[in-house]
Design a protein around this motif. Structure first.
Motif, PDB file in Angstrom:
ATOM      1  N   ASN A  45      84.167  31.097  35.592  1.00 17.99           N
ATOM      2  CA  ASN A  45      83.154  30.144  36.064  1.00 17.99           C
ATOM      3  C   ASN A  45      81.906  30.160  35.193  1.00 17.99           C
ATOM      4  O   ASN A  45      81.236  29.144  35.045  1.00 17.99           O
ATOM      5  CB  ASN A  45      82.801  30.404  37.530  1.00 17.99           C
ATOM      6  N   LEU A  46      81.594  31.309  34.603  1.00 16.80           N
ATOM      7  CA  LEU A  46      80.465  31.382  33.668  1.00 16.80           C
ATOM      8  C   LEU A  46      80.732  30.475  32.465  1.00 16.80           C
ATOM      9  O   LEU A  46      79.864  29.711  32.049  1.00 16.80           O
ATOM     10  CB  LEU A  46      80.249  32.824  33.209  1.00 16.80           C
ATOM     11  N   ILE A  47      81.945  30.550  31.922  1.00 13.77           N
ATOM     12  CA  ILE A  47      82.322  29.690  30.789  1.00 13.77           C
ATOM     13  C   ILE A  47      82.211  28.221  31.187  1.00 13.77           C
ATOM     14  O   ILE A  47      81.642  27.406  30.465  1.00 13.77           O
ATOM     15  CB  ILE A  47      83.752  30.020  30.292  1.00 13.77           C
ATOM     16  N   ASN A  48      82.746  27.887  32.365  1.00 12.16           N
ATOM     17  CA  ASN A  48      82.710  26.494  32.815  1.00 12.16           C
ATOM     18  C   ASN A  48      81.299  25.986  33.080  1.00 12.16           C
ATOM     19  O   ASN A  48      81.060  24.780  33.063  1.00 12.16           O
ATOM     20  CB  ASN A  48      83.577  26.307  34.057  1.00 12.16           C
ATOM     21  N   SER A  49      80.358  26.913  33.323  1.00 15.75           N
ATOM     22  CA  SER A  49      78.979  26.484  33.602  1.00 15.75           C
ATOM     23  C   SER A  49      78.178  26.193  32.335  1.00 15.75           C
ATOM     24  O   SER A  49      77.059  25.679  32.407  1.00 15.75           O
ATOM     25  CB  SER A  49      78.256  27.546  34.436  1.00 15.75           C
ATOM     26  N   LEU A  50      78.734  26.501  31.160  1.00 17.52           N
ATOM     27  CA  LEU A  50      78.031  26.187  29.914  1.00 17.52           C
ATOM     28  C   LEU A  50      77.870  24.676  29.817  1.00 17.52           C
ATOM     29  O   LEU A  50      78.812  23.925  30.061  1.00 17.52           O
ATOM     30  CB  LEU A  50      78.817  26.701  28.704  1.00 17.52           C
ATOM     31  N   ASN A  51      76.672  24.215  29.449  1.00 19.07           N
ATOM     32  CA  ASN A  51      76.440  22.774  29.386  1.00 19.07           C
ATOM     33  C   ASN A  51      75.579  22.436  28.151  1.00 19.07           C
ATOM     34  O   ASN A  51      74.855  23.284  27.639  1.00 19.07           O
ATOM     35  CB  ASN A  51      75.811  22.254  30.662  1.00 19.07           C
ATOM     36  N   ILE A  52      75.673  21.209  27.743  1.00 19.35           N
ATOM     37  CA  ILE A  52      75.047  20.767  26.490  1.00 19.35           C
ATOM     38  C   ILE A  52      73.511  20.805  26.575  1.00 19.35           C
ATOM     39  O   ILE A  52      72.844  21.074  25.575  1.00 19.35           O
ATOM     40  CB  ILE A  52      75.564  19.362  26.068  1.00 19.35           C
ATOM     41  N   GLU A  53      72.953  20.567  27.761  1.00 21.06           N
ATOM     42  CA  GLU A  53      71.480  20.585  27.894  1.00 21.06           C
ATOM     43  C   GLU A  53      70.942  21.987  27.618  1.00 21.06           C
ATOM     44  O   GLU A  53      69.987  22.144  26.856  1.00 21.06           O
ATOM     45  CB  GLU A  53      71.066  20.127  29.302  1.00 21.06           C
ATOM     46  N   GLU A  54      71.556  22.990  28.244  1.00 20.71           N
ATOM     47  CA  GLU A  54      71.118  24.376  27.998  1.00 20.71           C
ATOM     48  C   GLU A  54      71.379  24.785  26.572  1.00 20.71           C
ATOM     49  O   GLU A  54      70.548  25.453  25.947  1.00 20.71           O
ATOM     50  CB  GLU A  54      71.829  25.342  28.960  1.00 20.71           C
ATOM     51  N   LEU A  55      72.526  24.385  26.037  1.00 20.56           N
ATOM     52  CA  LEU A  55      72.848  24.707  24.645  1.00 20.56           C
ATOM     53  C   LEU A  55      71.776  24.150  23.715  1.00 20.56           C
ATOM     54  O   LEU A  55      71.300  24.857  22.815  1.00 20.56           O
ATOM     55  CB  LEU A  55      74.220  24.162  24.275  1.00 20.56           C
TER      56      LEU A  55
END
Length: 196
Positions: free
Chosen positions: A182-192
């Motif tokens: 779920n940590l991997i799935n929570s990665l998002n372009i805005e935070e990146l």
């Protein structure tokens, strides 16, 4: 039945307790040496290009998630599937993949790009150009998330790799994250993009 056998086996063992002492070191943001050249008997120069990233300004993001973002950035930019590597290879500037390694400290993340090239000054200039103009798309991120998930599944299928994952989690983050999926799935372009 397996759990019963394991419990029976483990109850007779006497494992000594070790106290782990962590030493806090004040590390400056500046690097100690900007450049060092070591002359040895080699045919192709071997380069270790290091990037020291202060983490203080990024402390709003969970440390494990932040590590995944930074790792994602460097993998997308420089690994064997990157356009950078393909371009350098096509121009015969480098002929082996760039190795990407990292070191974690409390206050910094250090990334090292290791490669061999007779044209290393040109490669370094190109690396610096890429680092000054980082652009990663949502598609790039989604592709890497799939790679991380398959890598996680592969890791969990091997006991020694699983052990390394557990130990690294405890040393780096102080706890074992049992929900990396779920940590991997929570990665998002805005935070990146905020990390970039």
């Amino acid at each position: 039945k397996s759990i019963k056998i394991i419990k029976e086996n483990q109850k007779n063992k006497r494992i000594p307790k070790y106290e782990i002492k962590l030493k806090k070191v004040k590390e400056e943001n500046e690097v100690l040496k900007k450049e060092e050249i070591i002359y040895k008997d080699i045919t192709i120069p071997y380069i270790n290009y290091g990037i020291k990233i202060p983490l203080k300004t990024l402390n709003k993001i969970d440390k494990q998630k932040l590590n995944m973002y930074i790792s994602t950035i460097f993998n997308i930019l420089f690994d064997t599937t990157s356009s950078f590597y393909e371009e350098m290879k096509d121009k015969n500037i480098i002929d082996t993949p760039i190795e990407i390694e990292s070191i974690d400290t409390d206050d910094h993340k250090i990334y090292m790009l290791l490669f061999k090239s007779n044209h290393y000054e040109l490669v370094i200039k190109e690396i610096e150009k890429v680092l000054k103009n980082i652009k990663i798309t949502e598609e790039d991120l989604e592709r890497k998330k799939k790679v991380y998930i398959s890598s996680l599944l592969y890791t969990l299928d091997h006991i020694s790799m699983t052990n390394k994952l557990i130990v690294n989690n405890i040393i780096l983050y102080g706890y074992l994250n049992t929900d990396v999926y779920n940590l991997i799935n929570s990665l998002n372009i805005e935070e990146l993009n905020s990390v970039i």
